[in-house]
Design an enzyme around this catalytic site. Structure first.
Site, PDB file in Angstrom:
ATOM      1  CB  CYS A  66      31.126  70.070   4.609  1.00 42.67           C
ATOM      2  SG  CYS A  66      30.157  70.014   6.269  1.00 42.67           S
TER       3      CYS A  66
ATOM      4  CG  HIS B 254      29.227  73.529   3.936  1.00 45.03           C
ATOM      5  ND1 HIS B 254      28.377  72.959   3.294  1.00 45.03           N
ATOM      6  CD2 HIS B 254      29.524  73.702   4.750  1.00 45.03           C
ATOM      7  CE1 HIS B 254      27.966  71.959   4.015  1.00 45.03           C
ATOM      8  NE2 HIS B 254      29.059  72.462   4.763  1.00 45.03           N
TER       9      HIS B 254
ATOM     10  CG  ASN C 139      25.934  70.599   7.089  1.00 47.72           C
ATOM     11  OD1 ASN C 139      26.028  70.091   6.101  1.00 47.72           O
ATOM     12  ND2 ASN C 139      26.715  71.232   8.170  1.00 47.72           N
TER      13      ASN C 139
END
Ligand code: UT7
Length: 347
Positions: free
Chosen positions: A119, A259, A289
């Protein structure tokens, strides 16, 4: 007169791509024992996009994003000096996805490679690309963050399948001498965190076998609550450090680009740092996500609001563990540029 300001790498364009198929919380509630209320309250996610279609991998979405970026910025394939792709879901173990993207968009004979930092991948790739531009080695570098998370998500595991989605977005980096661009980046990692978030099988430690497939070991394994705590701590630490070493007070920041893993992680981090939520980019409700794609997808969604000189903080945390932060000042009129592409529109 020649500017005395140092050469910085500046983002001079952004474009994204998300697949058409919308997997909403209602559909997920028919697949696993969950509900729209649980997912919305615990994560902030309402829907995510899923790439459907035989033989389509991460490169398909990344190439769409790169094509759009080149169209919008008037960049020809021959102008591009380097392409870096951040992904945790490459089309193949090898060759890397960046090679495939270049071929798909007609870019030939340049260096291209993948960066794998889960990520945090986009910030890691940005850090690498920035060095090539600031050193004067490259004039136009494309950084793309892309992940087809649906290819490694176990849709019987309610604790992980609700948070992930598919998407891609790309930025163009060029030299800047007017004081705009990437001012600072911090990268961090801690491999002891691997046990909390990883994909057990398919690598050299546990190659694919009938048993690994039967046991669903090719999917993301995540101890969500543990990762949550590390994510808040890591994102806060890195953002605080980058603010301190650049003498930035919360009131000097125009945008925070976090993020998008969980809306609560973002809110807690912002609160700890005294950064108001109206300055924080959020699109997790639309895409979930998307791993390496979340930060550039935010830039794409908010592009029409961005003004030259806007001070921006990027922050990410993810598998590895990896985490990182970046401080940059925006280099172009986002509203004018967003009008040239089929932008994502209002967030
Ligand atoms: O992207 C990079 C890294 N990843 C992250 O940053 C993700 C970080 N973690 C998270 O976002 C959250 O931990 C999750 C969204 C994954 C999970 O939320 P949580 O609030 O931490 O839930 P939990 O895992 O602590 O589980 C709480 C309860 C459990 O039930 P019991 O044991 O209390 O009865 C779970 O079984 O919620 C249950 N649960 C669910 N219930 C309904 C877990 N997932 C679901 C679900 N629907 N989808």
């Amino acid at each position: 007169m020649t500017s005395l300001l140092p050469i910085r790498a500046a983002i001079t364009g952004v474009h994204g791509y998300v697949p058409d198929y919308v997997l909403d919380n209602a559909e997920l509630s028919r697949m696993v024992d969950t509900s729209d209320t649980w997912i919305t309250e615990r994560t902030g996610i309402k829907e995510r996009r899923i790439l459907k279609g035989e033989g389509l991998g991460t490169s398909h979405m990344a190439a769409e994003a790169v094509r759009g970026l080149m169209r919008k910025t008037g960049t020809k394939p021959a102008d591009v000096d380097l392409l870096i792709c951040a992904t945790v879901t490459p089309d193949f173990v090898h060759p890397c996805t960046a090679n495939l993207i270049c071929d798909m968009v007609g870019i030939r004979n340049i260096g291209s490679f993948d960066v794998q930092a889960a990520c945090s991948g986009f910030i890691y790739a940005l850090a690498v690309a920035r060095q090539f531009v600031a050193a004067g080695t490259c004039r136009k570098v494309i950084v793309v963050g892309a992940d087809k998370m649906s290819s490694i998500v176990d849709y019987t595991d309610r604790a992980t399948c609700v948070i992930f989605g598919d998407g891609a977005a790309a930025v163009l980096l060029e030299p800047s001498r007017d004081g705009t661009g990437i001012m600072d980046i911090i990268l961090r990692s801690d491999g002891s965190g691997a046990k909390y978030l990883h994909q057990p099988a398919g690598g050299s430690r546990m190659p694919a076998s009938a048993e690994t497939v039967a046991k669903r070991l090719h999917s993301v394994y995540q101890e969500g609550a543990a990762v949550y705590k590390f994510a808040v701590a890591g994102m806060s630490e890195v953002t605080r450090e980058i603010m301190a070493r650049n003498n930035l007070r919360p009131d000097m920041i125009d945008w925070v680009v976090p993020h998008q893993a969980n809306r609560r992680i973002i809110e807690t981090t912002a609160e700890k740092l005294g950064l108001p939520m109206d300055k924080v980019m959020i699109n997790i409700h639309k895409y979930g996500n998307t791993t390496a794609a979340t930060i550039p997808l935010c830039l794409w969604d908010y592009e029409d609001k961005l003004k030259v000189g806007d001070r921006m903080l990027l922050a990410a945390f993810g598998g590895g563990f990896t985490w990182g932060g970046a401080y940059l000042t925006w280099a172009y009129d986002g509203a004018a540029a967003a009008g040239k592409g089929n932008g994502a529109g209002a967030v």
